[in-house]
Design a protein around this motif. Sequence first.
Motif, short mmCIF file in Angstrom:
data_model
loop_
_atom_site.label_atom_id
_atom_site.label_comp_id
_atom_site.label_asym_id
_atom_site.label_seq_id
_atom_site.Cartn_x
_atom_site.Cartn_y
_atom_site.Cartn_z
N THR A 1 0.79 -1.04 0.00
CA THR A 1 -0.17 0.00 0.02
C THR A 1 1.01 1.26 -0.04
O THR A 1 2.28 1.05 -0.10
N THR A 2 0.46 2.38 0.26
CA THR A 2 0.96 3.54 0.34
C THR A 2 1.92 3.64 1.49
O THR A 2 2.84 4.36 1.46
N HIS A 3 1.75 2.73 2.60
CA HIS A 3 2.51 2.98 3.81
C HIS A 3 3.24 1.60 3.93
O HIS A 3 4.31 1.69 4.79
N TYR A 4 3.02 0.35 3.28
CA TYR A 4 3.57 -0.86 3.63
C TYR A 4 3.93 -1.56 2.57
O TYR A 4 3.33 -1.60 1.65
N ILE A 5 5.22 -2.14 2.63
CA ILE A 5 5.79 -3.20 1.63
C ILE A 5 5.15 -4.50 2.08
O ILE A 5 5.67 -4.87 3.18
N ALA A 6 4.60 -5.14 1.06
CA ALA A 6 4.24 -6.60 1.54
C ALA A 6 5.05 -7.81 0.91
O ALA A 6 5.25 -7.52 -0.20
N THR A 7 5.72 -8.44 1.66
CA THR A 7 6.73 -9.27 1.00
C THR A 7 6.29 -10.67 1.41
O THR A 7 6.38 -11.26 2.53
N PRO A 8 5.92 -11.63 0.25
CA PRO A 8 5.45 -12.92 0.69
C PRO A 8 6.69 -13.66 1.06
O PRO A 8 7.71 -13.73 0.63
N VAL A 9 6.70 -14.61 2.32
CA VAL A 9 7.89 -15.55 2.49
C VAL A 9 7.93 -16.56 1.33
O VAL A 9 9.32 -16.57 1.17
N LYS A 10 7.12 -16.84 0.74
CA LYS A 10 7.29 -18.00 -0.05
C LYS A 10 7.28 -17.07 -1.62
O LYS A 10 6.81 -16.19 -1.94
N LYS A 11 8.33 -17.55 -2.33
CA LYS A 11 8.91 -16.88 -3.62
C LYS A 11 8.23 -17.31 -4.79
O LYS A 11 8.19 -16.55 -5.92
N SER A 12 7.85 -18.45 -4.93
CA SER A 12 7.37 -19.12 -6.09
C SER A 12 5.72 -18.87 -6.16
O SER A 12 5.11 -18.92 -5.06
N LYS A 13 5.30 -18.94 -7.40
CA LYS A 13 3.78 -18.93 -7.21
C LYS A 13 3.29 -20.32 -7.44
O LYS A 13 3.70 -21.00 -8.29
N PRO A 14 2.08 -20.60 -7.45
CA PRO A 14 1.13 -19.63 -6.33
C PRO A 14 1.94 -19.48 -4.94
O PRO A 14 2.43 -20.52 -4.48
N LEU A 15 1.59 -18.78 -4.06
CA LEU A 15 1.99 -18.44 -2.99
C LEU A 15 1.25 -19.31 -2.06
O LEU A 15 1.74 -19.76 -1.01
N ALA A 16 -0.19 -19.60 -2.27
CA ALA A 16 -0.88 -20.57 -1.46
C ALA A 16 -2.05 -21.05 -2.34
O ALA A 16 -2.38 -20.48 -3.14
N THR A 17 -2.32 -22.49 -1.95
CA THR A 17 -3.65 -22.97 -2.83
C THR A 17 -4.49 -23.43 -1.91
O THR A 17 -4.14 -24.06 -1.01
N LEU B 1 3.27 -13.82 5.21
CA LEU B 1 3.57 -12.64 4.95
C LEU B 1 4.41 -11.81 6.02
O LEU B 1 4.38 -11.84 7.01
N GLN B 2 5.38 -10.89 5.25
CA GLN B 2 5.98 -9.74 6.07
C GLN B 2 5.77 -8.32 5.56
O GLN B 2 5.59 -8.23 4.42
N LEU B 3 5.60 -7.40 6.75
CA LEU B 3 5.25 -6.19 6.24
C LEU B 3 6.45 -5.11 6.71
O LEU B 3 6.75 -5.52 7.84
N THR B 4 6.64 -4.23 6.18
CA THR B 4 7.84 -3.33 6.47
C THR B 4 7.08 -2.01 6.13
O THR B 4 6.39 -1.95 4.96
N PRO B 5 7.63 -0.78 6.78
CA PRO B 5 7.00 0.54 6.36
C PRO B 5 7.56 0.96 4.82
O PRO B 5 8.77 0.46 4.41
N GLY B 6 6.67 1.37 4.02
CA GLY B 6 7.09 1.87 2.79
C GLY B 6 7.63 3.07 2.72
O GLY B 6 8.53 3.37 1.85
N ARG B 7 7.16 4.02 3.72
CA ARG B 7 7.67 5.60 3.47
C ARG B 7 7.54 5.75 4.99
O ARG B 7 6.44 5.45 5.82
#
Length: 286
Positions: A199-215, A227-233
């Motif tokens: 989003t405008t505030h958060y970077i979302a980084t899936p722990v799993k790198k390959s797709k699909p992330l989950a089924t 999922l991991q979230l870190t500040p975007g700004r």
Amino acid sequence: MKRIAAFLLVAVFPTGLLTACGASEAPATPPPDPPAGVSISLAQWRSDEPVHAIEVAVRNATDTPVYFADVQLVTPSFQTLPPKRADALLKRTPRTDLQIPYGAAKCSPKGLPALQPATVVAHLRSGSDPLRRVVFKVPHPDPLLTRLLRDECSAFLIKEAADIEFGADWTQVGKVMRGSLVLTRHGTGVVAVQDVGGTTHYIATPVKKSKPLATLDAGAQRAEVALQLTPGRCDPHAFAEGKKAFLFPVRATIDGGDERVVIVVPPKPLQERLTAYALKTCGLAG
């Protein structure tokens, strides 16, 4: 004697003539055409998205003030809501926005519907004229309504098969918030999460790198996306303008079909935790 007088009156003045002379004609209903020089278009600001609203952008190219009492979007593609009070007197203007809510999209489990023509209905007064109902035709197909219908009905198709929500357990590890998105069986079909956007505030980084992330397989009731979230700004302005801070776009498919986007919003308590975490991580906590 009275009966004779009445008979003579009817004989001399036929009933139709009496009616025509005794009653005045009803005033003609004015046409619903907009005043000359007054036009509209549709727009949406970033702040409109979380509250399911759009802007009716009004242009008045004349020197005659136009008073808008209320405004309403009418189209078969969305639920029709009651008119929104405007109480706006607009002089000559290249554009003045009137915010109105719009109803839920009319979606079908059979697929994405085509956009139907739309109008904007308003009760307005031009100059000293009486208040009247006016219908503005929206050029078809309107690009904004096309996008809103596509996005909302895409999310509808995913939600028919599964709910996607933020999990309850989120933990701060160093400068990262770790948790998950949870898929819960709601209907039929194999649901696969392909990507999670920030989003405008958060970077979302899936722990799993390959797709699909989950089924979520056809026979399964639950699946998770780590999922991991870190500040975007980290600038104060970003936090002051956080209108879309928690609207996370999730791309998913059903039975291997086209990717659809679902906007997933964390519950209010988690939003407050994420805000406190981001402020602290950015060194902005007071």
